[in-house]
Structure formats: structure tokens, C-alpha cells
Design an enzyme around this catalytic site. Structure first.
Site, PDB file in Angstrom:
ATOM      1  N   LYS A 184       0.851  -1.196   0.000  1.00 58.16           N
ATOM      2  CA  LYS A 184       0.000   0.000   0.000  1.00 58.16           C
ATOM      3  C   LYS A 184       0.884   1.241   0.000  1.00 58.16           C
ATOM      4  O   LYS A 184       1.882   1.294   0.726  1.00 58.16           O
ATOM      5  CB  LYS A 184      -0.904  -0.026   1.242  1.00 58.16           C
ATOM      6  CG  LYS A 184      -1.938   1.088   1.296  1.00 58.16           C
ATOM      7  CD  LYS A 184      -2.840   0.933   2.536  1.00 58.16           C
ATOM      8  CE  LYS A 184      -3.959   1.979   2.548  1.00 58.16           C
ATOM      9  NZ  LYS A 184      -4.840   1.857   3.737  1.00 58.16           N
ATOM     10  N   SER A 204      -9.967   2.036   2.814  1.00 54.34           N
ATOM     11  CA  SER A 204      -9.026   2.735   1.968  1.00 54.34           C
ATOM     12  C   SER A 204      -8.033   1.839   1.237  1.00 54.34           C
ATOM     13  O   SER A 204      -7.415   2.277   0.263  1.00 54.34           O
ATOM     14  CB  SER A 204      -8.233   3.730   2.815  1.00 54.34           C
ATOM     15  OG  SER A 204      -7.395   3.058   3.735  1.00 54.34           O
ATOM     16  N   SER A 244     -10.433  -0.156   7.047  1.00 54.11           N
ATOM     17  CA  SER A 244      -9.761  -0.058   5.749  1.00 54.11           C
ATOM     18  C   SER A 244      -9.022  -1.302   5.276  1.00 54.11           C
ATOM     19  O   SER A 244      -8.542  -1.328   4.140  1.00 54.11           O
ATOM     20  CB  SER A 244      -8.763   1.102   5.764  1.00 54.11           C
ATOM     21  OG  SER A 244      -9.428   2.323   5.661  1.00 54.11           O
TER      22      SER A 244
END
Lengths: 491, 95
Positions: free
Chosen positions: A78, A157, A181
Site C-alpha cells: 500500500k 481505503s 480499511s
């Protein structure tokens, strides 16, 4: 033999160990698949040369018997984790072309154990969002499409991470979870998402959103893979003052399949009026699966559940408004000129932050401002304690909790982007876990009427990841989720 | 409590986020919706409840009071939008 990119992490690891293929071959196969995945927009930066260098080094270690637990396994990271010498943006324009001069502890742990970096994954800007639509790189498309071929969000997210794992663009991915998330995107993509106990994985080098809630964890194809990834990601780190000094157990060894006598709590407050019947049915199915496996089902109450989202939407923006004060155009990132320094700050932040980040920074600034601090911020912290106490009381009667992960399956890109509050409701079942600092695991458990994945969430005691993963694997086995998305993106 | 346009401008100034006049009304509406949502917290009786500030009750760890890191100004400056020798450069602050 099946394609190398069909293997999950444990299978790829075992194949490397038995020399069925090399790390270079495994990595090359993934690089090619990532190259053909641009329609998903999961990767914001691809690092194929770095990946091949790392894979070659892994092959040498595999040959001379010095291989680490993740040796030669290609993963995505990420873009919230700082990677030394490799652009890190948090998917925000304000970080510009930021090249970290240091490596986050979590990713360093992964490289030390032999993992291979395929690239950086898209996410909501500063991890603020539930659909990956607030990214400055644009939305990620869910590998699963709607009934009429419309593009769906992959959750957020960590939407790049969930989409990448579902589309097999890496054997696993790192992610972070502040209000859901990791778990919500996992539920939306038929993948496994593990948010560890607060303090289990170091926050050092992870771009901060809300520091008392943020926690790194993996998104993987299977519960076993999550156990393996967590074993490498977790560590004590003196550079994070909230890192907990505690040995990292062998999580994979905890997967015994035996949950006889385990008490599974069902919190009645999670049965919300607006819950679609298929989610209600899936939850009941999950209860039956665990009972059939020998667990005892116990009704419990978490009376302050309703107040978790309102408390979160004070606490997280308040912490964000403080954390994001550092983006001022002075030390790094994209600066906008101004007539004086205040004007430079205001212009830099106006141009660099997207709408959702601005909203949250402003809500947080308001909640912390003179005259409102006690009414909003302190009040939210008090409610947070009541929510944490709810869990403590529930755990006097049970060992783990079972709930749905989300109130719906993945929705269409653009559908909720105009209504912040409706978007926030996505996290209604996940956010309590962050407030209490507990571990949570989402396991793919079924499909809705349109063939879209749905997840069930297990919530454990603080540092109860071994038990959580053990129950998760039992649930996974019972659910037998084998659905894969149609590969429309590579056409 | 409602957030009026004047308050939106004041918060934006505190947060150092430049806003055009055209952005203010929509933002006031959105912030009101969010603040209205969190107002539910006032229903909860929190008399005598200690605020919860961190899930981890760590004591601050101590270390030797020695220099343990540093000495690489150029790395620290590497991402600066503007720099001068070993300093970050900003628009003039004092006339």
C-alpha cells in the site's frame, strides 16, 4: 501445473521450497500479470526491475539454504508505507514525488524475511475513504463487476491492496486499517483481511492518519496466508512508542482446525434495521458453521455500538488535523507559491489536499478548537472508553465475536461519492474494533444475489490473533469460498 | 450547534487551507451534516468516565540521553521544495 499466478502465498512458498519453480519465474509471472492490469488501477507505481533483483537474490538464498519465511514471494505494498528510494505518496497530490530516505519497519521486516516488492498500491488519499475514490490517482476498479458489467469499488481505503489480491497481482499485499480499511475492502473483493491488535505492528514509517487507531495488516487469499504475513509484519519497535514489547508467536502453528468448546459471541446491536436479508442470512449461516464445528454460541450485548461511528468521526478527524499539519510545503511535497508564508501554506494545502481530506481536517480542527474541545473531543474519548468496556464485558461471556463485515456488497463507482455520511456508514461494523484497539479478521463467506462477495468478521481479544486466525480458518473451510472474478480487465 | 459560513472561513484559516468564496456554502452544508451526525454523542451519559486516549497503556520507554541518530542533513533535505545549503528555504517571514 496451474499458472504460477494462481497460487496462494503458502502454495507459492511450498513450491519454491520444493524447487518446483524459481523465485525469478514466480516474480516474472506476476510482473507480466501486473503489466496487463492497468484497467484496475490497483498499482500506482510498478517496480519490475527492483522485483527481479530481489527475486534473483532470493533464488540465491533458496539455493544456499538461508531462505527467510517469505523468501521469493512477490507482494504489493500500500502506498502508505514508506519505501526507501521508492516514491511514496499516500495517494495525495500534496506529497508530490516524495522519495522516502528510510524504510517503514513493517516493510523492512518483510524484506528481511525475503519478500519481493512488485510495486506500490493505490489507496484513498491518506487512507481517508471507504471506496478508494479519494485517491489522486483515481479510483481502483473492483475485479468483480456488477450484474450489468458496471465498475464497482474495491472498498477502501486499502482498495489497491484488495483488488490486487483478488486479481492475483501479487501473492499478498500490505494494508492499513483505521476504521475498517483492511476488512471492508477484503469483504468487497472475496479476500481475507486481518487488522491486528493496536501495537502489534509498528507504525513507524507508515504515513499517519489517526495515530491512536491506525494499524497495519495483510490482505491475502487465505487465512493461512494472513497468518504467515502477520508473522513477518509484526514486531516490537522502539521507534513507535505505542509498539508493544511482546514476542511474535507462530501464527501458522495456531491453525489447528479445532474450536471445540470455543464460545462465539453474537452481538445483538449489530442486527441493524437496514441490513439486507442476504447479509442477515449469511450471518446466520456463519453461526451455524461455527456451531457445527463444535463452538458454543452465546448472545452478547455491546450497548454503545450505535455511538461508535459518531465518536470515530470526531477522534479520527481530530488526530488527522494534527497529523496532517506537517504538510505545509516546507520540508517535502509539492509547494504552491504565495505572497507570504501564510499564503504559501494555505495555497499549498488548498491545491494539495482533496475534498475528503479537507473536510476531515476541518471537522477535526473544529472539534479541537477553543470552546468545542470538551463538547466534542473529550466527549468522544469518553464514549470510546465505554465502547472498549462493552467489549471487555462481552469477553467475560465469550472468546471471540462473529458479525458481518459490511452492511452491503461492493457498490458502483460514483454511487456514494457525493454523500460523505452515507459513505461513512460502510464502516458501521468495523469501526468499533479500532476504537477498542482489538484485532479483527474478515473472511469471504458467500455471494449476494448478483454474485458479489460478502464477508464475515471475527473480532478477538487484544493480542488474541492466534485464536482469531484459528476460528477464521474453520469459518473459511466451512464457507468454501472459491469464486474468482471474470478477467475482464486483461482483455 | 450549526456551522455557519463565517465559522467555515475561521476553521479554514486555523487549518491553513485556502478556500475560495465559491467553496464556502457547500462546505458549510457538509460540515453541518457531519457535526449533526456526531451530535448523537450528547445522548450518552459520560459522567465520571475517564477519556480514552490510547488502546495501549505503555509507559514511555526511556533510553540513554545520548545522540543516537542524525548527521545526514542532505538526506533530510533531499525532498525539500526549496533549500539553501543545509537549510529549508521559505518565503520571507520577517520584513
Amino acid at each position: 501445473m496451474s499458472k504460477l499466478t494462481d497460487l496462494n502465498l503458502a502454495q507459492a512458498r511450498d513450491g519454491l521450497a520444493s524447487k518446483a519453480f524459481s523465485a525469478t519465474e514466480l516474480t516474472q509471472a506476476h510482473i507480466e500479470r501486473v503489466e496487463a492490469s492497468d484497467k484496475l488501477n490497483a498499482y500506482v507505481l510498478k517496480t519490475p526491475e527492483k522485483a527481479m533483483d530481489m527475486a534473483k537474490a532470493s533464488d540465491a538464498k533458496l539455493a544456499d539454504g538461508t531462505a527467510g519465511p517469505l523468501e521469493g514471494l512477490p507482494i504489493g505494498v500500500k502506498d502508505l508505507f514508506c519505501t526507501q528510494g521508492i516514491r511514496t505518496t499516500a495517494s495525495s497530490k500534496i506529497l508530490g514525488e516524495f522519495i522516502p530516505p528510510y524504510e517503514s519497519t513493517v516493510t523492512q521486516n518483510l524484506w528481511n524475511d525475503g519478500a519481493v516488492l512488485l510495486g506500490k498500491l493505490n489507496n484513498d488519499e491518506f487512507a481517508m475513504g471507504s471506496s478508494n475514490e479519494t485517491s489522486c490517482f483515481g479510483p481502483v476498479n473492483n475485479p468483480y463487476q456488477g450484474a450489468n458489467g458496471e465498475n464497482l469499488v474495491p472498498g477502501g481505503s486499502s482498495g489497491g491492496s484488495s483488488a490486487a489480491v483478488a486479481a492475483r497481482l501479487g501473492v499478498a499485499a500490505t494494508a492499513t486499517d483505521t476504521g475498517g480499511s483492511i476488512r471492508q475492502p477484503a469483504a468487497f473483493t472475496g479476500t481475507v483481511g486481518l487488522k491486528p491488535t493496536y501495537g502489534r505492528c509498528s507504525r513507524w514509517g507508515v504515513v499517519a492518519f489517526a495515530s491512536s487507531l491506525d494499524q497495519a495488516g495483510p490482505i491475502t487469499q487465505t487465512v493461512r496466508d494472513a497468518a504467515i504475513m502477520l508473522g513477518s509484519m509484526a514486531s516490537f519497535d522502539s521507534r513507535d512508542t505505542t509498539s508493544v514489547e511482546r514476542d511474535v508467536p507462530n501464527y501458522e502453528a495456531a491453525l489447528t482446525g479445532d474450536i471445540k468448546g470455543l464460545r462465539v459471541g453474537i452481538p445483538k446491536e449489530y442486527r441493524v434495521d437496514t441490513m439486507p436479508s442476504e447479509i442477515e442470512a449469511l450471518w446466520q449461516q456463519g453461526i451455524d458453521w461455527l456451531r457445527d464445528a463444535g463452538a458454543e454460541i452465546v448472545d452478547v450485548s455491546l450497548p454503545h455500538t450505535k455511538y461508535a461511528l459518531p465518536a470515530y468521526y470526531i477522534i479520527a478527524p481530530a488526530e488527522a488535523s494534527s497529523n496532517l499539519a506537517r504538510y505545509d510545503g516546507v520540508r517535502y511535497g509539492a509547494r504552491q507559491a504565495g505572497v507570504d508564508i501564510d499564503d504559501m501554506y494555505a495555497n499549498t494545502r488548498a491545491a494539495g489536499f482533496g475534498d475528503e481530506v479537507k473536510r476531515r481536517v476541518m471537522v477535526g480542527t473544529y472539534a479541537l478548537s477553543a470552546g468545542y474541545y470538551d463538547a466534542y473531543y473529550v466527549k468522544a474519548l469518553q464514549v470510546r472508553r465505554l465502547i472498549a468496556q462493552d467489549f471487555n464485558q462481552a469477553y467475560e461471556k465469550c472468546d471471540v465475536l462473529l458479525t458481518p463485515t459490511t452492511p452491503s456488497a461492493a457498490f458502483a463507482v460514483g454511487k456514494k461519492v457525493e454523500d460523505p455520511l452515507e459513505m461513512y456508514l460502510n464502516d458501521v461494523f468495523t469501526v468499533t474494533v479500532n476504537l477498542a484497539g482489538l484485532p479483527g479478521l474478515s473472511v469471504p463467506a458467500g455471494l449476494d444475489a448478483n454474485g458479489l462477495p460478502l464477508g464475515l468478521q471475527l473480532i478477538g481479544r487484544a493480542f488474541g490473533e492466534e485464536q482469531l486466525l484459528r476460528v477464521g480458518e474453520v469459518l473459511e473451510t466451512a464457507a468454501g469460498f472459491t469464486t474468482r472474478p471474470k478477467e475482464w480487465w486483461s482483455a | 450547534m450549526s456551522v455557519d459560513e463565517k465559522t467555515v472561513r475561521r476553521i479554514a484559516t486555523l487549518a491553513r487551507i485556502g478556500l475560495s468564496e465559491a467553496e464556502v456554502p457547500a462546505l458549510a452544508k457538509e460540515l453541518n451534516a457531519i457535526i449533526g451526525f456526531v451530535e448523537q454523542l450528547s445522548e450518552v451519559d459520560t459522567t465520571g468516565v475517564q477519556p480514552f486516549t490510547s488502546p495501549v497503556e505503555n509507559k514511555m520507554r526511556r533510553r540513554e540521553d545520548v545522540v543516537s541518530d542524525g548527521g545526514y542533513a542532505q538526506d533530510v533535505l533531499a525532498n525539500a521544495p526549496e533549500k539553501d545549503d543545509e537549510y529549508f528555504a521559505v518565503p520571507k517571514v520577517v520584513d
